[in-house]
Design an enzyme around this catalytic site. Structure first.
Site, short mmCIF file in Angstrom:
data_model
loop_
_atom_site.label_atom_id
_atom_site.label_comp_id
_atom_site.label_asym_id
_atom_site.label_seq_id
_atom_site.Cartn_x
_atom_site.Cartn_y
_atom_site.Cartn_z
N LYS A 1 46.34 31.89 44.36
CA LYS A 1 46.21 32.71 43.16
C LYS A 1 45.06 33.71 43.28
O LYS A 1 45.23 34.89 43.00
CB LYS A 1 45.96 31.81 41.94
CG LYS A 1 45.53 32.55 40.67
CD LYS A 1 45.21 31.59 39.56
CE LYS A 1 44.76 32.31 38.29
NZ LYS A 1 43.37 32.82 38.39
N ASN A 2 43.88 33.24 43.71
CA ASN A 2 42.71 34.12 43.74
C ASN A 2 42.86 35.23 44.78
O ASN A 2 42.35 36.34 44.58
CB ASN A 2 41.45 33.31 44.00
CG ASN A 2 41.09 32.43 42.81
OD1 ASN A 2 41.52 32.70 41.69
ND2 ASN A 2 40.31 31.39 43.03
N ARG B 1 41.68 38.58 33.32
CA ARG B 1 40.45 38.96 34.00
C ARG B 1 40.72 39.62 35.35
O ARG B 1 40.00 40.52 35.77
CB ARG B 1 39.54 37.75 34.19
CG ARG B 1 38.20 38.12 34.81
CD ARG B 1 37.17 37.04 34.78
NE ARG B 1 35.93 37.50 35.38
CZ ARG B 1 35.01 38.22 34.77
NH1 ARG B 1 35.19 38.59 33.52
NH2 ARG B 1 33.90 38.59 35.40
N ASP C 1 39.57 32.79 31.55
CA ASP C 1 39.15 31.48 31.05
C ASP C 1 37.84 31.58 30.28
O ASP C 1 36.93 32.32 30.65
CB ASP C 1 38.95 30.50 32.22
CG ASP C 1 40.26 30.04 32.81
OD1 ASP C 1 41.26 30.03 32.06
OD2 ASP C 1 40.29 29.68 33.99
N ASP D 1 35.91 25.99 41.39
CA ASP D 1 37.24 25.76 40.81
C ASP D 1 37.73 24.33 41.02
O ASP D 1 38.72 23.92 40.39
CB ASP D 1 38.26 26.73 41.40
CG ASP D 1 38.15 28.12 40.80
OD1 ASP D 1 37.48 28.26 39.76
OD2 ASP D 1 38.72 29.07 41.36
N MET E 1 27.63 27.47 38.19
CA MET E 1 28.03 28.86 37.97
C MET E 1 28.46 29.17 36.55
O MET E 1 28.29 30.29 36.07
CB MET E 1 29.14 29.24 38.95
CG MET E 1 28.68 29.22 40.41
SD MET E 1 29.93 29.77 41.58
CE MET E 1 30.08 31.50 41.14
#
Length: 435
Positions: free
Chosen positions: A22-23, A97, A121, A319, A341
């Site tokens: 996905k990223n 985003r 998110d 993640d 983070m």
């Protein structure tokens, strides 16, 4: 709004193949805007966030040809820049985003870009300062309409510069990199993110004609070119999904083989799960997780309680901290989870405590998990998915619980995990999707 009804307590058995990352997908899909020539992407995941971004590009004028099986062709030869100032664009782009990464390609190729304040998110502050400081140093000017929540970027001339990033932001590095590839002269990006997905973006840009050195390090050098061409690019497997499957197997005492994992790019993911006592067996490019009745958290050499924390690559990805946390519930021993983070990502633990987990929230960034060592099963309950990663952590908890749980707001899970209910049901889970 859809929900999952999950009957827990089943042991799963079989093979799972991770989806495309996905990223990485959010970066490389935006990169198609850099050229008028055809770009073909393979192994794109069929998930909400990626499909939403593709639809957004299509409305911008990109020609999209979906060939099936994760292969999509893009041709960006007729871009309608006026669409960027429409109310429709403001509404659609603000809800994702990942849309923020169209700014770099638009600025690079068309010398202007527009972007509403992006969504994503709700896991704490996620400022865009790194992006805009980079754009400015390369020669762009920007303004922000606080009332409308809208950014405007313009650049008559983009020139390469030395940039020392204030943080190794993945999306910030990607945006600045895509701006610099057609800027005049040499750009140096120091303290750059160097995650595998960012490395993949670099390799894709190089195949399009970009001149980039230092790939895989935190020091990137870019010699600007005047134009980029088309290419064919294949995405990596999704490492977050691989880690999720490891945690799932441990919590449900299941025997699962995860296929085609790109072991060489997984970094510290396998070793971090081994610290919880989970048997992670590497077999070629596959990962085999045997059924384990017990797994014990490894103490530090001096006998103290270990801490698992997130860090920029090659550190452990943030993640997967939600997955590590939920997996530790049934371990023997105690572990401190430190989410450095984001300051709202651990708040979902209240749902796990309702199920019987022993977790102490120390502060917004730290939680101590006291493993219950399978002395009892978690209790089924009703809950809501607050974000993508916490949603899958709750799904794992529900699959290991006694009774039938309900998870609402599952569009959050669908944003990042492809057909997760069907794929897990195929190896023995009992998940029913209800609208």
């Amino acid at each position: 709004m859809s929900t999952f009804k999950i009957k827990g307590g089943y042991q799963l058995r079989g093979e799972l193949t991770p989806q495309g990352a996905k990223n990485e997908a959010l970066q490389v899909v935006c990169a198609v805007l850099l050229t008028p020539e055809k770009v073909t992407l393979h192994n794109l995941p069929d998930i909400r966030d990626v499909n939403f971004l593709i639809d957004l590009l299509e409305e911008l004028g990109v020609k999209v040809n979906r060939l099936g099986n994760g292969t999509v062709e893009f041709t960006s030869d007729e871009i309608n820049l006026e669409y960027l100032q429409s109310e429709q664009f403001k509404t659609r782009a603000a809800s994702l985003r990942g849309s923020v990464m169209i700014m770099g390609p638009l600025l690079s190729r068309f010398k202007k870009a527009y972007m509403p304040k992006p969504g994503g998110d709700k896991i704490g502050p996620r400022p865009l300062d790194t992006h805009f400081l980079g754009f400015s140093k390369l020669g762009a000017t920007f303004s922000y309409d606080a009332k409308a929540g809208f950014y405007t970027l313009k650049a008559d001339n983009l020139e390469g510069k030395y940039l020392l990033l204030d943080e190794p932001s993945v999306t910030g590095t990607a945006n600045i990199l895509m701006t610099a590839v057609m800027a005049k002269g040499k750009t140096t990006i120091y303290n750059a993110a160097c995650e595998p997905y960012l490395q993949q973006l670099c390799l894709m840009l190089i195949s399009m004609g970009a001149k980039i050195t230092g790939v895989g390090s935190n020091l990137l050098n870019i010699e600007g070119v005047t134009e980029l061409g088309g290419c064919t690019h294949t995405l990596l497997p999704d490492f977050i999904e691989i880690g999720s499957f490891i945690g799932l197997a441990a919590m449900t005492q299941s025997e699962i083989t995860i296929k085609d994992c790109r072991i060489d790019m997984l970094g510290r993911i396998p070793e971090t799960f081994r610290r919880l006592g989970i048997q992670v067996e590497i077999k070629g490019d596959n990962i085999f997780i045997p059924s384990q009745t017990k797994y014990e958290i490894q103490r530090m050499i001096d006998g103290s309680i270990p801490t698992i924390y997130d860090a920029p690559w090659p550190g452990f990805t943030p993640d997967l901290l939600s997955i590590i946390l939920v997996t530790a519930i049934q371990a023997s021993g105690t572990v401190l989870i430190h989410q450095k983070m984001f300051d709202s990502r651990l708040f979902f633990i209240d749902r796990l405590k309702d199920m019987g987990a022993q977790i102490i929230l120390c502060d917004p960034h730290r939680a101590t998990v006291i493993g219950i060592n399978r002395e009892y099963k978690l209790r089924a309950t009703s809950m809501s998915s607050p974000d993508i990663r916490a949603g899958v952590a709750l799904l794992i908890a529900a699959l290991s619980a006694e009774g039938t749980s309900t998870i609402s707001n599952i569009h959050q899970i669908d944003r990042g995990y492809q057909y997760i209910d069907k794929r897990l049901n195929a190896i023995g889970a009992n998940i029913v999707r209800e609208d």
